[in-house]
Design an enzyme around this catalytic site. Structure first.
Site, PDB file in Angstrom:
ATOM      1  N   GLU A 189     -10.607  12.956  -2.473  1.00 26.48           N
ATOM      2  CA  GLU A 189      -9.831  13.929  -3.264  1.00 26.48           C
ATOM      3  C   GLU A 189      -8.955  13.259  -4.318  1.00 26.48           C
ATOM      4  O   GLU A 189      -8.476  13.920  -5.233  1.00 26.48           O
ATOM      5  CB  GLU A 189      -8.971  14.827  -2.347  1.00 26.48           C
ATOM      6  CG  GLU A 189      -7.999  14.124  -1.423  1.00 26.48           C
ATOM      7  CD  GLU A 189      -8.602  13.790  -0.057  1.00 26.48           C
ATOM      8  OE1 GLU A 189      -9.812  13.537   0.024  1.00 26.48           O
ATOM      9  OE2 GLU A 189      -7.824  13.750   0.926  1.00 26.48           O
ATOM     10  N   CYS A 229       7.783   1.062   6.192  1.00 25.30           N
ATOM     11  CA  CYS A 229       6.901   0.209   5.391  1.00 25.30           C
ATOM     12  C   CYS A 229       7.275  -1.267   5.413  1.00 25.30           C
ATOM     13  O   CYS A 229       6.413  -2.119   5.225  1.00 25.30           O
ATOM     14  CB  CYS A 229       6.881   0.682   3.949  1.00 25.30           C
ATOM     15  SG  CYS A 229       6.002   2.232   3.763  1.00 25.30           S
ATOM     16  N   GLU A 244       9.737  21.822  -2.032  1.00 22.38           N
ATOM     17  CA  GLU A 244       8.813  22.432  -1.078  1.00 22.38           C
ATOM     18  C   GLU A 244       9.571  22.773   0.219  1.00 22.38           C
ATOM     19  O   GLU A 244       9.410  23.859   0.785  1.00 22.38           O
ATOM     20  CB  GLU A 244       7.688  21.418  -0.796  1.00 22.38           C
ATOM     21  CG  GLU A 244       6.561  21.907   0.060  1.00 22.38           C
ATOM     22  CD  GLU A 244       5.514  20.799   0.311  1.00 22.38           C
ATOM     23  OE1 GLU A 244       5.839  19.591   0.177  1.00 22.38           O
ATOM     24  OE2 GLU A 244       4.376  21.152   0.643  1.00 22.38           O
ATOM     25  N   GLU A 302       8.871  17.251  -2.976  1.00 19.85           N
ATOM     26  CA  GLU A 302       8.912  17.519  -1.527  1.00 19.85           C
ATOM     27  C   GLU A 302      10.190  18.268  -1.126  1.00 19.85           C
ATOM     28  O   GLU A 302      10.156  19.155  -0.278  1.00 19.85           O
ATOM     29  CB  GLU A 302       8.773  16.205  -0.748  1.00 19.85           C
ATOM     30  CG  GLU A 302       8.584  16.410   0.739  1.00 19.85           C
ATOM     31  CD  GLU A 302       7.969  15.191   1.441  1.00 19.85           C
ATOM     32  OE1 GLU A 302       7.270  14.399   0.781  1.00 19.85           O
ATOM     33  OE2 GLU A 302       8.207  15.053   2.645  1.00 19.85           O
ATOM     34  N   LYS A 332      -3.073   1.974   2.932  1.00 18.63           N
ATOM     35  CA  LYS A 332      -3.106   2.415   1.530  1.00 18.63           C
ATOM     36  C   LYS A 332      -4.462   2.121   0.905  1.00 18.63           C
ATOM     37  O   LYS A 332      -4.870   2.778  -0.047  1.00 18.63           O
ATOM     38  CB  LYS A 332      -1.988   1.740   0.735  1.00 18.63           C
ATOM     39  CG  LYS A 332      -0.593   2.244   1.092  1.00 18.63           C
ATOM     40  CD  LYS A 332      -0.286   3.573   0.453  1.00 18.63           C
ATOM     41  CE  LYS A 332       0.968   4.209   1.036  1.00 18.63           C
ATOM     42  NZ  LYS A 332       1.118   5.623   0.660  1.00 18.63           N
ATOM     43  N   GLU A 366      -6.343   5.111   1.938  1.00 19.22           N
ATOM     44  CA  GLU A 366      -5.856   6.299   1.220  1.00 19.22           C
ATOM     45  C   GLU A 366      -6.429   6.343  -0.205  1.00 19.22           C
ATOM     46  O   GLU A 366      -6.860   7.391  -0.697  1.00 19.22           O
ATOM     47  CB  GLU A 366      -4.327   6.278   1.165  1.00 19.22           C
ATOM     48  CG  GLU A 366      -3.718   7.490   0.475  1.00 19.22           C
ATOM     49  CD  GLU A 366      -2.190   7.404   0.357  1.00 19.22           C
ATOM     50  OE1 GLU A 366      -1.679   6.426  -0.235  1.00 19.22           O
ATOM     51  OE2 GLU A 366      -1.507   8.306   0.857  1.00 19.22           O
ATOM     52  N   SER A 418       3.821  18.188   4.478  1.00 22.72           N
ATOM     53  CA  SER A 418       4.065  18.399   3.044  1.00 22.72           C
ATOM     54  C   SER A 418       2.754  18.230   2.285  1.00 22.72           C
ATOM     55  O   SER A 418       1.954  17.343   2.605  1.00 22.72           O
ATOM     56  CB  SER A 418       5.082  17.369   2.547  1.00 22.72           C
ATOM     57  OG  SER A 418       5.016  17.288   1.141  1.00 22.72           O
ATOM     58  N   CYS A 429       3.821  10.759   3.140  1.00 23.23           N
ATOM     59  CA  CYS A 429       3.562   9.518   2.364  1.00 23.23           C
ATOM     60  C   CYS A 429       2.791   8.472   3.142  1.00 23.23           C
ATOM     61  O   CYS A 429       2.233   7.575   2.541  1.00 23.23           O
ATOM     62  CB  CYS A 429       4.830   8.840   1.858  1.00 23.23           C
ATOM     63  SG  CYS A 429       6.304   9.733   2.007  1.00 23.23           S
TER      64      CYS A 429
END
Ligand code: HC1
Ligand code: SF4
Length: 565
Positions: A363, A499, A279, A276, A355, A358, A316, A296
């Site tokens: 994908e 988190c 990037e 990241e 999560k 996710e 990102s 994230c």
């Protein structure tokens, strides 16, 4: 400001808006089911009643302190009202406490015990309404809802999503998801903050415990676990240890219950920092797709996909650490072990209910197999340890497995708000200025929902923003879009405090708990030898071995993603 007398004790008040807050400050507990210090006041449950001279019985959450007021918090009249309120609530409640996921963490159960309610003078609820199990993250049992409205308020006020709302009036009042649809079809971003504030078992996580036991008991499966940063300073709370670092104990417990390999998501957080940051540097050099937004937090990603498709190019492309690790395990590590992706079962222990969602995004698969097969919340992991008869408090500490064993303090910081930003700044500063030793970035720390500062990094003057809670993110996005604020990078975490305040963390998941957990996250970083992501030698070796280095075409394929408007 002024003074009030509570139970004969003179107490000063300054900025407290209600009697309940004044009493709490003085160490006097008043029971309540619908009050939350960070949300608007509803005055719905009436459990917090107190007796005030010349005013009679009043709800303490919605009565402002006035100089000279004389208040009794546990008079005979007060207790009578409270018992009646509790009996009415219990009569209308599914009282199957023994089989409830919230047993032991339920405030209604606690108060029924505290006020020794032995029998109900009201007829009990007869018909049970169906549960909503449509969401990958959250289960709702309407038969345990006491209509306190905390879920309605947290989702609207803190997340700006507004999934829950009241329907009907009087005795037919209920809480439903928008348009009375199953939760999975709503705009819910799966953050679990409604679980965190729910005082009963009406909202709980969609547990993956039995699925994980099945995989552990399946002889064909190699079961692998990864542990996120945040649970390590919260899981001990479930065993009376407080918010202390229990990483080594969690590793021991996971081996005992049958995991074949135990890894640290922090390893993948370091991986994320490197991908990241590069990037970011690339975008800065080209002057495009700025500000960069972190990726994230799956709650934030879903929010942006639904409400800000115009920002998707700015997010990102890095997968979250959870998904980077899953991808490494299923695409590369499997090959090394000579097993097929479907014969490896990857579990992650996360502070987060989003999560779970996710991990099931289409994908994130390898040869038709999910990169992460199941996600346990911190609470669910503790549940498994108890079920296995593990005496957690007495466990020795163990290390993570090789060859992805090393981790840096920077990666641990991901668990608290500002941690991703601090990691990126440490990496970039280290890389551009060849800085050795510690680089602590203070402005990103702390529990404020919005933190902004400008830093000089070499020739770059960078304005960086950190937000937690999507209502705060929304306000920041508006400022950026209107041109009022120019920033280069934004960290967004959906949960308060990042988190550590995730929807899968132990009850009580309030501001005191979040601060204690974050403090220990910083202690871990201080104790750790490695401090910047680029110092993780195991990681550098893995980058070299699997992709011939970092930040190239191949890492892009395996470790990055795209978004769906
Ligand atoms: Fe998080 Fe993350 S820090 S998102 O807050 O980037 O859940 O802890 O595991 O993936 O590392 C959560 C925590 C977690 C990811 C990392
Ligand atoms: Fe709202 Fe989050 Fe609960 Fe979904 S999980 S309903 S977004 S608070």
């Amino acid at each position: 400001s002024g003074k009030i007398i509570i139970n004969g004790q003179e107490i000063e008040f300054t900025c407290e808006k209600n009697i309940l807050a004044v009493a709490r400050k003085a160490g006097i507990d008043i029971p309540t089911l619908c009050y939350h210090p960070e949300l608007t006041v509803a005055g719905a449950c009436r459990l917090c009643v107190v007796e005030i001279e010349r005013m009679g019985i009043q709800a303490s959450c919605s009565t402002a302190p006035v100089d000279g007021m004389v208040v009794y918090t546990n008079s005979e009249r007060v207790n009578k009202v409270r018992k009646m309120v509790l009996e009415l609530l219990l009569a209308n409640h599914n009282r199957e406490c023994t089989t409830c996921d919230a047993s032991g963490a339920c405030k209604l159960q606690k108060y029924a015990h505290d006020y020794s309610i032995k029998r109900l003078r009201y007829p009990s609820r007869q018909e049970m309404a169906p549960m909503d199990t449509s969401s990958l993250s959250i289960v709702r049992d309407p038969n345990k809802c006491i209509l306190c409205g905390l879920c309605v308020r947290v989702c609207k006020e803190k997340q700006g999503v507004g999934v829950w709302d009241f329907k009907n009036r009087g005795s037919r009042t209920e809480i439903v998801a928008a348009m009375d649809q199953p939760l999975a079809e709503s705009a819910c971003i799966n953050c679990g903050q409604c679980i965190a504030v729910c005082p009963t078992g009406a909202l709980t996580s969609n547990s993956s415990v039995s699925e994980v036991w099945a995989a552990i008991r399946d002889p064909r499966k190699t079961v692998v676990c990864q542990i996120a940063p945040a649970p390590r300073t919260a899981l001990g709370e479930e065993f009376g240890l407080g918010s202390v670092d229990v990483t080594g104990k969690i590793v021991s417990a996971l081996r005992k219950i049958g995991f074949d390999r135990v890894f640290d998501t922090v390893f993948a957080a370091d991986m994320t920092t490197i991908e990241e940051s590069n990037e970011f540097l690339d975008r800065l050099a080209k002057g495009e797709k700025l500000p960069i937004f972190t990726s994230c937090c799956p709650g934030w990603v879903k929010y942006a996909e639904q409400f800000h498709p115009e920002l998707l190019d700015n997010i990102s492309t890095c997968r979250s650490p959870q998904q980077m690790f899953g991808s490494v395990l299923k695409k590369k590590y499997c090959q090394e072990l000579g097993i097929k992706p479907e014969d490896m079962f990857v579990v992650s222990i996360m502070p987060c209910t989003a999560k779970k969602y996710e991990a099931k995004r289409p994908e994130f698969t390898t040869a038709g197999s999910y990169d992460v097969d199941a996600v346990l919340t911190t609470v669910e992991a503790a549940q498994m340890f108890r079920e296995a008869g593990i005496i957690f408090e007495q466990l020795p500490e163990s290390d993570f497995d090789e060859p992805m064993q090393q981790a840096t303090g920077s990666g641990v910081l991901f668990g608290a708000t500002g941690g991703v930003m601090e990691s990126v700044v440490r990496y970039v500063t280290g890389k551009l200025l060849k800085t050795e030793g510690r680089i602590d970035i203070e402005f990103v720390r702390g529990m404020a929902d919005t933190k902004i500062a400008t830093l000089n990094v070499g020739d770059n003057k960078l304005t960086l923003a950190v937000v937690n809670g999507l209502a705060a993110a929304e306000a920041l996005i508006e400022k950026i879009k209107s041109g009022e604020l120019e920033v280069h990078a934004v960290e967004v975490m959906a949960c308060p405090g990042g988190c550590v305040g995730g929807g899968g963390q132990p009850f009580q998941n309030d501001s005191a708990a979040r601060s204690a957990r974050a403090k220990e996250i910083y202690n871990i970083d201080t104790r750790m030898v490695l401090h910047k992501a680029q110092d993780n030698q195991d990681l550098n070796k893995i980058f070299e071995k699997y992709w011939g280095g970092c930040c190239n075409h191949d890492t892009h394929h395996d470790l990055h993603t795209h978004y769906h408007p």
